[in-house]
Design a protein around this motif. Structure first.
Motif, PDB file in Angstrom:
ATOM      1  N   PHE A 280       6.375  12.719  26.721  1.00 33.62           N
ATOM      2  CA  PHE A 280       6.612  13.281  27.967  1.00 33.62           C
ATOM      3  C   PHE A 280       6.036  12.192  29.067  1.00 33.62           C
ATOM      4  CE2 PHE A 280       4.523  15.448  31.909  1.00 33.62           C
ATOM      5  CZ  PHE A 280       5.467  15.631  32.411  1.00 33.62           C
ATOM      6  N   LEU A 281       4.837  11.662  28.965  1.00 33.51           N
ATOM      7  CA  LEU A 281       4.304  10.571  29.856  1.00 33.51           C
ATOM      8  C   LEU A 281       4.909   9.210  29.491  1.00 33.51           C
ATOM      9  CD1 LEU A 281       0.449  11.310  29.544  1.00 33.51           C
ATOM     10  CD2 LEU A 281       2.082  12.182  31.194  1.00 33.51           C
ATOM     11  N   GLU A 282       5.221   9.074  28.549  1.00 32.88           N
ATOM     12  CA  GLU A 282       6.247   7.779  28.111  1.00 32.88           C
ATOM     13  C   GLU A 282       7.606   7.865  28.568  1.00 32.88           C
ATOM     14  OE1 GLU A 282       5.576   6.978  23.930  1.00 32.88           O
ATOM     15  OE2 GLU A 282       3.332   6.177  24.277  1.00 32.88           O
ATOM     16  N   GLY A 283       7.985   8.956  28.995  1.00 31.32           N
ATOM     17  CA  GLY A 283       9.536   9.122  29.450  1.00 31.32           C
ATOM     18  C   GLY A 283      10.686   8.763  28.463  1.00 31.32           C
ATOM     19  N   LYS A 284      10.064   9.246  27.113  1.00 35.60           N
ATOM     20  CA  LYS A 284      11.097   8.918  25.956  1.00 35.60           C
ATOM     21  C   LYS A 284      10.935  10.546  25.131  1.00 35.60           C
ATOM     22  CE  LYS A 284       8.074   6.475  23.090  1.00 35.60           C
ATOM     23  NZ  LYS A 284       7.796   5.079  22.255  1.00 35.60           N
ATOM     24  N   LEU A 285      12.081  10.576  24.466  1.00 37.26           N
ATOM     25  CA  LEU A 285      12.268  11.862  23.715  1.00 37.26           C
ATOM     26  C   LEU A 285      11.282  11.499  22.318  1.00 37.26           C
ATOM     27  CD1 LEU A 285      14.453  12.739  25.536  1.00 37.26           C
ATOM     28  CD2 LEU A 285      15.705  13.405  23.602  1.00 37.26           C
ATOM     29  N   PRO A 286      10.638  12.636  21.844  1.00 42.54           N
ATOM     30  CA  PRO A 286      10.024  12.538  20.526  1.00 42.54           C
ATOM     31  C   PRO A 286      10.759  11.898  19.384  1.00 42.54           C
ATOM     32  CG  PRO A 286       9.607  14.816  21.449  1.00 42.54           C
ATOM     33  CD  PRO A 286      10.724  14.026  22.405  1.00 42.54           C
ATOM     34  N   ASN A 287      10.097  11.378  18.590  1.00 40.78           N
ATOM     35  CA  ASN A 287      10.599  10.541  17.471  1.00 40.78           C
ATOM     36  C   ASN A 287      11.446  11.378  16.704  1.00 40.78           C
ATOM     37  OD1 ASN A 287       9.228   8.197  18.284  1.00 40.78           O
ATOM     38  ND2 ASN A 287       7.398   8.743  17.051  1.00 40.78           N
ATOM     39  N   LYS A 288      12.773  10.747  16.169  1.00 44.36           N
ATOM     40  CA  LYS A 288      13.241  11.431  15.373  1.00 44.36           C
ATOM     41  C   LYS A 288      12.922  11.071  13.764  1.00 44.36           C
ATOM     42  CE  LYS A 288      17.956  11.378  17.426  1.00 44.36           C
ATOM     43  NZ  LYS A 288      19.608  10.803  17.198  1.00 44.36           N
ATOM     44  N   GLN A 289      12.216   9.919  13.678  1.00 45.01           N
ATOM     45  CA  GLN A 289      11.588   9.678  12.050  1.00 45.01           C
ATOM     46  C   GLN A 289      10.207   9.669  12.238  1.00 45.01           C
ATOM     47  OE1 GLN A 289      13.610   9.623   9.461  1.00 45.01           O
ATOM     48  NE2 GLN A 289      15.335   9.727  10.820  1.00 45.01           N
TER      49      GLN A 289
ATOM     50  N   SER B 176      -3.487  25.148  21.793  1.00 45.15           N
ATOM     51  CA  SER B 176      -4.359  25.729  20.839  1.00 45.15           C
ATOM     52  C   SER B 176      -4.078  25.987  19.370  1.00 45.15           C
ATOM     53  CB  SER B 176      -4.658  27.083  21.271  1.00 45.15           C
ATOM     54  OG  SER B 176      -5.122  27.542  22.925  1.00 45.15           O
ATOM     55  N   TYR B 177      -2.606  26.279  19.324  1.00 43.50           N
ATOM     56  CA  TYR B 177      -2.336  26.513  17.711  1.00 43.50           C
ATOM     57  C   TYR B 177      -1.746  25.402  17.107  1.00 43.50           C
ATOM     58  CZ  TYR B 177      -2.065  30.929  20.141  1.00 43.50           C
ATOM     59  OH  TYR B 177      -2.562  32.195  20.940  1.00 43.50           O
ATOM     60  N   GLN B 178      -1.315  24.213  17.926  1.00 46.35           N
ATOM     61  CA  GLN B 178      -0.854  22.969  17.000  1.00 46.35           C
ATOM     62  C   GLN B 178      -1.418  21.640  18.249  1.00 46.35           C
ATOM     63  OE1 GLN B 178       0.639  22.559  14.310  1.00 46.35           O
ATOM     64  NE2 GLN B 178       0.966  24.981  13.860  1.00 46.35           N
ATOM     65  N   PRO B 179      -2.474  21.626  17.917  1.00 43.13           N
ATOM     66  CA  PRO B 179      -2.916  20.463  19.170  1.00 43.13           C
ATOM     67  C   PRO B 179      -2.468  19.101  18.920  1.00 43.13           C
ATOM     68  CG  PRO B 179      -4.616  21.367  17.529  1.00 43.13           C
ATOM     69  CD  PRO B 179      -3.582  22.224  17.229  1.00 43.13           C
ATOM     70  N   ALA B 180      -2.201  18.705  17.365  1.00 39.23           N
ATOM     71  CA  ALA B 180      -1.664  17.377  17.117  1.00 39.23           C
ATOM     72  C   ALA B 180      -0.269  17.206  17.586  1.00 39.23           C
ATOM     73  CB  ALA B 180      -1.894  17.120  15.555  1.00 39.23           C
ATOM     74  N   ARG B 181       0.658  18.339  17.606  1.00 37.44           N
ATOM     75  CA  ARG B 181       1.943  18.154  17.852  1.00 37.44           C
ATOM     76  C   ARG B 181       2.067  18.321  19.437  1.00 37.44           C
ATOM     77  NH1 ARG B 181       4.081  22.397  13.046  1.00 37.44           N
ATOM     78  NH2 ARG B 181       3.773  21.201  11.342  1.00 37.44           N
TER      79      ARG B 181
ATOM     80  N   GLN C  57       3.813  12.939  11.656  1.00 40.86           N
ATOM     81  CA  GLN C  57       2.870  13.049  10.729  1.00 40.86           C
ATOM     82  C   GLN C  57       3.767  13.529   9.340  1.00 40.86           C
ATOM     83  OE1 GLN C  57      -0.693  15.204  11.397  1.00 40.86           O
ATOM     84  NE2 GLN C  57      -1.518  13.538  12.776  1.00 40.86           N
ATOM     85  N   GLY C  58       5.126  13.212   9.267  1.00 42.61           N
ATOM     86  CA  GLY C  58       5.665  13.326   8.063  1.00 42.61           C
ATOM     87  C   GLY C  58       6.520  14.751   8.079  1.00 42.61           C
ATOM     88  N   GLU C  59       6.478  15.465   9.114  1.00 45.23           N
ATOM     89  CA  GLU C  59       6.849  16.841   8.893  1.00 45.23           C
ATOM     90  C   GLU C  59       7.656  17.103  10.448  1.00 45.23           C
ATOM     91  OE1 GLU C  59       4.025  20.021   8.300  1.00 45.23           O
ATOM     92  OE2 GLU C  59       3.407  19.385   6.402  1.00 45.23           O
ATOM     93  N   VAL C  60       8.464  18.159  10.469  1.00 43.45           N
ATOM     94  CA  VAL C  60       9.105  18.512  11.569  1.00 43.45           C
ATOM     95  C   VAL C  60       8.100  19.033  12.628  1.00 43.45           C
ATOM     96  CG1 VAL C  60      10.791  19.899  12.739  1.00 43.45           C
ATOM     97  CG2 VAL C  60      11.313  19.008  10.418  1.00 43.45           C
ATOM     98  N   GLY C  61       8.024  18.359  13.711  1.00 41.94           N
ATOM     99  CA  GLY C  61       7.177  18.817  14.718  1.00 41.94           C
ATOM    100  C   GLY C  61       7.730  19.950  15.723  1.00 41.94           C
ATOM    101  N   GLY C  62       9.107  20.002  15.642  1.00 42.00           N
ATOM    102  CA  GLY C  62       9.807  20.740  16.616  1.00 42.00           C
ATOM    103  C   GLY C  62      11.275  20.372  16.657  1.00 42.00           C
TER     104      GLY C  62
END
Length: 480
Positions: A471-480, A458-463, A431-436
């Motif tokens: 994880f389920l899709e077997g691919k790393l989270p998005n860079k963009q 609990s603390y970051q439900p969307a992220r 969502q336009g921010e660093v998720g981690g």
């Protein structure tokens, strides 16, 4: 000083309400102190306990015909209108002679439930509830409102992308029960495996479905040990083959040395303990397997405990549950009194009846199980290495504001796994921010979730949902 510190900490933890999310209550530290003291007295390492013994044990399979329909939940009291997914809960017997039965809750997906994978979620403790904590406080479809009687929809629930099965394990946790007090890693893995074999007979449509496991904290023991047992028993051709595809370990306790060094380093880098205390711990403490904890080390550990003062170190930036909580909102928006609402809701007779649960005083964590755990391997890193080599997907994820099993500990764990980097560290976006941040290793993925504590969803439900979907899709989270 060392004896006084151990007695003080053990007593102080036991007398507090067994509320996993509650200020001052730390079931993992309570169990670890007891285990470390036991190891010191016996002066032996526990490497022999790393793997589950007697892999091909005789397991109980009971009749399951008609039980699925009985377990279907018509509606939970106070659930919001428009609930559009099926829910099931009930008991699966895993040892009839010992009266041992494990309680489960299944939240199927609102869409694509017939094709979405099945995910088993386990909370840690040891001895804490996967339903109350995992489903109702973290990643389940509902959150309990402040009135303790009504529910609201969690729009970032993990059952949006998977059918999620929450298991109360071991027996005696939450709504699960037994007439014996077996509390150890080995029996927990065996019972959880027996549960799965029987549950799949009750829900045969999931037998060929892709299967994943996820959990946090002491589930860093539960999940790898159960995965190892599943893979070994899958080699037997005359029984159900569980289609295990991957595991995800969140802020996971997997190695005792890194649990200590990582925690104190995190405290120091986050200005929770002083330079002097940190230097004292580095100088006087040897946390490696078989090492003796000296009086000087215990003294500095006690100083670190006092220096923490009145913070909730499962999420160091979260306000405490108090009458003044509303005036100091959490950075993530999480209500620090949530566990109190859950306690009230799950002890309502109508709620227990709707869940097909036996009438019981439900507690977030079982202190007896926690304090009398029989075996606790010093490390399960060799098990994780075996799983990495097996070809299944292995992810370690870490909320970066957790002080209990912090991101430093997870990074030290990965260093011990001695795997090579394939995709270097980069920020992943949501969502336009660093998720981690994420690193792709050979046979391993490491992901941080920015702004999340020990209970990541609990603390970051969307992220958390974004990472879990990757994880389920077997691919790393998005860079963009």
């Amino acid at each position: 000083m060392k004896i006084a510190f151990h007695l003080f900490l053990h007593f102080s933890l036991l007398v507090l309400v067994s509320s996993y999310g509650g200020n001052g209550y730390d079931p993992l530290e309570n169990a670890l102190k007891i285990q470390r003291s036991r190891r010191t007295k016996l002066n032996h390492a526990s490497k022999e306990d790393i793997t589950v013994q007697e892999t091909h044990f005789p397991f109980y399979v009971g009749p399951q015909h008609g039980l699925k329909n009985f377990d279907k939940i018509s509606a939970l009291p106070g659930q919001p209108a428009g609930t559009d997914f099926d829910q099931y809960s009930g008991y699966v017997t895993v040892h009839p002679n010992h009266g041992r039965a494990l309680f489960y809750y299944l939240a199927e997906s609102p869409v694509n439930s017939s094709t979405n994978p099945l995910v088993l979620w386990l909370n840690g403790g040891p001895g804490c509830s996967s339903f109350g904590n995992g489903a109702m406080m973290e990643l389940g479809p509902f959150r309990v409102n402040a009135d303790g009687t009504t529910l609201s929809r969690n729009k970032h629930a993990w059952n949006n992308v998977a059918n999620v099965l929450f298991l109360e394990s071991p027996a005696g946790v939450g709504f699960s029960y037994s007439n014996t007090s077996i509390t150890n890693d080995v029996q927990t893995a065996k019972d959880s495996y027996t549960f799965l074999i029987n549950w799949l007979e009750r829900f045969p449509e999931y037998k060929t479905r892709d299967f994943y496991m996820a959990g946090e904290s002491y589930a860093g023991h539960y999940v790898p040990q159960l995965a190892q047992l599943i893979l070994e028993n899958n080699k037997i051709t005359n029984q159900t083959v569980i289609n295990l595809k991957g595991i995800a370990l969140g802020n996971a306790y997997v190695d005792d040395e890194t649990a200590n060094t990582g925690m104190y380093d995190y405290f120091w880098t986050h200005a929770i303990i002083s330079d002097e205390i940190h230097k004292g711990i580095i100088k006087h403490c040897n946390f490696s397997e078989g090492a003796t904890i000296t009086d000087a080390c215990s003294d500095y550990q006690y100083q670190a405990y006092v220096a923490q003062s009145n913070i909730f170190f499962y999420d160091i930036y979260t306000p405490l549950c108090s009458p003044f909580s509303n005036s100091t909102p959490s950075i993530s928006g999480f209500d620090p009194c949530t566990d109190n609402y859950i306690q009230a809701y799950l002890n309502t007779p109508a709620v227990q009846q709707s869940l097909h649960a036996r009438p019981v005083l439900w507690e977030s964590c079982n202190d007896f199980i926690n304090s009398y755990w029989k075996d606790m391997p010093f490390t399960v890193l060799p098990v994780i290495q075996d799983l990495m080599a097996s070809g299944i997907s292995v992810w370690i994820y870490s909320g970066d504001t957790d002080g209990r099993v912090p991101v430093t500990t997870s990074r030290y764990d990965i260093n011990k796994l001695q795997t090579s980097v394939e995709i270097p560290w980069y920020p992943w976006m949501h969502q336009g921010e660093v998720g981690g941040y994420v690193v792709g290793y050979q046979n391993l993925t490491f992901v941080t979730i920015r702004g999340a504590g020990h209970f990541v969803p609990s603390y970051q439900p969307a992220r958390a949902l974004a990472f879990f979907t990757s994880f389920l899709e077997g691919k790393l989270p998005n860079k963009q």
